[in-house]
Design a protein around this motif. Sequence first.
Motif, PDB file in Angstrom:
ATOM      1  N   GLU A   1     -44.795 -31.219  -2.697  1.00 26.07           N
ATOM      2  CA  GLU A   1     -44.552 -32.478  -1.985  1.00 26.07           C
ATOM      3  C   GLU A   1     -44.885 -33.699  -2.851  1.00 26.07           C
ATOM      4  O   GLU A   1     -45.447 -34.691  -2.381  1.00 26.07           O
ATOM      5  CB  GLU A   1     -45.358 -32.523  -0.671  1.00 26.07           C
ATOM      6  N   GLN A   2     -44.507 -33.606  -4.113  1.00 31.16           N
ATOM      7  CA  GLN A   2     -44.695 -34.718  -5.049  1.00 31.16           C
ATOM      8  C   GLN A   2     -43.402 -35.529  -5.077  1.00 31.16           C
ATOM      9  O   GLN A   2     -42.564 -35.387  -5.966  1.00 31.16           O
ATOM     10  CB  GLN A   2     -45.074 -34.181  -6.436  1.00 31.16           C
ATOM     11  N   ALA A  38     -45.910 -24.381 -10.364  1.00 28.66           N
ATOM     12  CA  ALA A  38     -46.239 -25.627  -9.673  1.00 28.66           C
ATOM     13  C   ALA A  38     -47.729 -25.918  -9.820  1.00 28.66           C
ATOM     14  O   ALA A  38     -48.558 -25.021  -9.701  1.00 28.66           O
ATOM     15  CB  ALA A  38     -45.864 -25.521  -8.203  1.00 28.66           C
ATOM     16  N   ARG A  39     -48.048 -27.200 -10.081  1.00 29.10           N
ATOM     17  CA  ARG A  39     -49.448 -27.597 -10.238  1.00 29.10           C
ATOM     18  C   ARG A  39     -49.690 -28.909  -9.492  1.00 29.10           C
ATOM     19  O   ARG A  39     -48.795 -29.754  -9.410  1.00 29.10           O
ATOM     20  CB  ARG A  39     -49.793 -27.786 -11.723  1.00 29.10           C
ATOM     21  N   SER A  40     -50.876 -29.034  -8.972  1.00 28.67           N
ATOM     22  CA  SER A  40     -51.236 -30.275  -8.299  1.00 28.67           C
ATOM     23  C   SER A  40     -51.318 -31.402  -9.327  1.00 28.67           C
ATOM     24  O   SER A  40     -51.606 -31.178 -10.510  1.00 28.67           O
ATOM     25  CB  SER A  40     -52.584 -30.131  -7.586  1.00 28.67           C
ATOM     26  N   SER A  41     -51.067 -32.608  -8.858  1.00 31.05           N
ATOM     27  CA  SER A  41     -51.139 -33.760  -9.744  1.00 31.05           C
ATOM     28  C   SER A  41     -52.596 -34.145  -9.968  1.00 31.05           C
ATOM     29  O   SER A  41     -53.342 -34.386  -9.016  1.00 31.05           O
ATOM     30  CB  SER A  41     -50.376 -34.944  -9.149  1.00 31.05           C
ATOM     31  N   VAL A  42     -52.999 -34.168 -11.237  1.00 27.14           N
ATOM     32  CA  VAL A  42     -54.365 -34.550 -11.611  1.00 27.14           C
ATOM     33  C   VAL A  42     -54.274 -35.673 -12.643  1.00 27.14           C
ATOM     34  O   VAL A  42     -53.579 -35.546 -13.644  1.00 27.14           O
ATOM     35  CB  VAL A  42     -55.146 -33.358 -12.196  1.00 27.14           C
ATOM     36  N   SER A  43     -54.971 -36.759 -12.383  1.00 31.16           N
ATOM     37  CA  SER A  43     -54.925 -37.904 -13.293  1.00 31.16           C
ATOM     38  C   SER A  43     -55.490 -37.529 -14.664  1.00 31.16           C
ATOM     39  O   SER A  43     -56.507 -36.848 -14.768  1.00 31.16           O
ATOM     40  CB  SER A  43     -55.717 -39.070 -12.701  1.00 31.16           C
ATOM     41  N   MET A  89     -38.480 -29.579 -11.027  1.00 28.74           N
ATOM     42  CA  MET A  89     -38.210 -30.338  -9.817  1.00 28.74           C
ATOM     43  C   MET A  89     -38.531 -29.525  -8.570  1.00 28.74           C
ATOM     44  O   MET A  89     -39.115 -30.039  -7.603  1.00 28.74           O
ATOM     45  CB  MET A  89     -36.740 -30.778  -9.787  1.00 28.74           C
ATOM     46  N   LEU A  90     -38.183 -28.245  -8.582  1.00 26.84           N
ATOM     47  CA  LEU A  90     -38.503 -27.381  -7.440  1.00 26.84           C
ATOM     48  C   LEU A  90     -40.010 -27.248  -7.262  1.00 26.84           C
ATOM     49  O   LEU A  90     -40.515 -27.207  -6.136  1.00 26.84           O
ATOM     50  CB  LEU A  90     -37.862 -26.003  -7.640  1.00 26.84           C
ATOM     51  N   ASN A  91     -40.720 -27.179  -8.360  1.00 30.72           N
ATOM     52  CA  ASN A  91     -42.188 -27.149  -8.271  1.00 30.72           C
ATOM     53  C   ASN A  91     -42.712 -28.416  -7.597  1.00 30.72           C
ATOM     54  O   ASN A  91     -43.622 -28.366  -6.767  1.00 30.72           O
ATOM     55  CB  ASN A  91     -42.798 -27.019  -9.670  1.00 30.72           C
ATOM     56  N   ARG A 144     -32.142 -25.877 -20.869  1.00 31.38           N
ATOM     57  CA  ARG A 144     -33.005 -27.027 -20.645  1.00 31.38           C
ATOM     58  C   ARG A 144     -32.798 -27.580 -19.225  1.00 31.38           C
ATOM     59  O   ARG A 144     -33.762 -27.977 -18.551  1.00 31.38           O
ATOM     60  CB  ARG A 144     -32.728 -28.112 -21.675  1.00 31.38           C
ATOM     61  N   LEU A 145     -31.559 -27.586 -18.749  1.00 31.39           N
ATOM     62  CA  LEU A 145     -31.297 -28.047 -17.382  1.00 31.39           C
ATOM     63  C   LEU A 145     -31.977 -27.132 -16.364  1.00 31.39           C
ATOM     64  O   LEU A 145     -32.474 -27.593 -15.329  1.00 31.39           O
ATOM     65  CB  LEU A 145     -29.787 -28.086 -17.127  1.00 31.39           C
ATOM     66  N   ARG A 146     -31.989 -25.826 -16.636  1.00 30.42           N
ATOM     67  CA  ARG A 146     -32.672 -24.891 -15.731  1.00 30.42           C
ATOM     68  C   ARG A 146     -34.175 -25.188 -15.684  1.00 30.42           C
ATOM     69  O   ARG A 146     -34.805 -25.114 -14.626  1.00 30.42           O
ATOM     70  CB  ARG A 146     -32.418 -23.446 -16.184  1.00 30.42           C
ATOM     71  N   GLN A 147     -34.747 -25.488 -16.856  1.00 30.46           N
ATOM     72  CA  GLN A 147     -36.173 -25.822 -16.888  1.00 30.46           C
ATOM     73  C   GLN A 147     -36.453 -27.092 -16.094  1.00 30.46           C
ATOM     74  O   GLN A 147     -37.442 -27.164 -15.345  1.00 30.46           O
ATOM     75  CB  GLN A 147     -36.638 -25.983 -18.336  1.00 30.46           C
TER      76      GLN A 147
END
Length: 508
Positions: free
Chosen positions: A440-441, A259-264, A433-435, A425-428
């Motif tokens: 909270e994205q 999981a990573r924070s959203s960075v523009s 999505m879980l990340n 690929r579905l697992r990825q």
Amino acid sequence: MNFLHSVVRSLTKEIDFWMSHDQKDLCGKITLISLLHQGSYLPEARVLAVELAGVLSKHPDGLNPGFHMPVATHIHRHMFVRSTFYYSEALALSHPRLCGALVGEVVRVFQILSPSNIRIILQCLLPWIRGFGKLTVLLRDHLEPEEAPDTVLRGLLDLTILCEKNGFGHYLVERLWHELASDYEHATEIARTAVVFFMDTYIRASKGETPDTTVAEGCKEVFTMLQRVELREMMYKILASYLRQYPLDIPGNLRELRARSSVSEPLGPSEHAAMELFAHLAYEGDEAMAVHLPLLLQNLIVFYGPPHLLRDEACGRELLTQIVRSFGIRRGPSTSIQNAAMEFISMDMGHLLDCNAFLDTGIASGDFVRALVTLITVLSYDHPTLQSEWATLAFAWCIKSTDSAIVMLSIRLFVLLAESIDLSRLRQMTQLMLNAISMEQDERVLAFLESFVWLADKDYVGEGGHAFIALVGIMALSQARIDHFHAAGRAVLAVLKRSKQSNEVAAK
């Protein structure tokens, strides 16, 4: 005549003094004066020009062509003109480092030259430009600065602009660019030096604090001429390296999908400049450019399409139009493809760039999906694997980018373009999505859920994939957001409906 006579007499008497002051520029000036007058209609001027060349050749640091030049006044002018070309070629071979100074002098006096002199002097430059690759390698091997190659390229750019402005000599300038590319032995070095120089020049001219549209348009004209020679494949490759790219290695281990924070991640000036240049070059594109279509289209849709991350729709529309005109109409294999391409430009193209394409419920608007299918059909003749390569690229962007807008559009493009999606690929996708849930994205989560809804009833989902999508949907039903809940429910219902239909078919 008086000026030429004074120059010859002064150099004859004080050549040592003059050669001690800025030798390279002096040699460039003297060489140009000699070349301009060796083919003069005045016999006295022709003789003085040859004398001038002779004075320079006798000095230890001078320029010796290595052959005897005619000096008799009774020799016809066309003999002197022919000798002029021999003289220039001989100096180009023996003194290649003088090229930048000579080209600079031609630029400086270009506006006062007559058409006949322009024609002669541009032809005299041909052997100098032909040795550009050798000059570049020579300076690199001696660890000298690349000032001389840059001076030559800048001079050629100025000549291109001047000929375009004056409406004369353009065909000879284009021939100069052909000569630049004719050295196949140093083709890689020439392409790298030229593309990097003109990209930097174009960025400064078009994106700098004080834009210079004349220079920017001149750079575009230069790239067009380089596109018409054997350098185009390497030119496209180097130019494409300026575009936004992410590594294509997709982690096999789900733990690496952290999981990573959203960075523009906005489009930079060099990336935008490369897209503008491709928009200018696309119409004359061939199979060498077709290799880069997946990367061009991914950049185009992401940055100039529905999210409007870079609010410059004109560039995106121009690039898409020229790509379809080139590969669908100009190079279209059949009338049906050509007609589909023309219809796409007039009716469907706007749907791919429509900012409302992803505002409705679902993976994308129906118009966007239809336009995307038409685009793939039109372009697949020159690039048969376009769809699969683009899908791979889109998924890599989805994984590697930290910008939520890029991730959301890339996952949508991936499920629309994918020709087959297996369980791994579905697992990825689920892990991504879980990340997003853990960070909270919410918008990113919704994009993944809508992707699962789209895939729930598709035949190209691999074995066990539909059951897995149903499990993901059931898991996501616990989400607090109502739009997440609705999307998860639609995914489960779509899988159940497909299962029911399959059972009914089997029963019959």
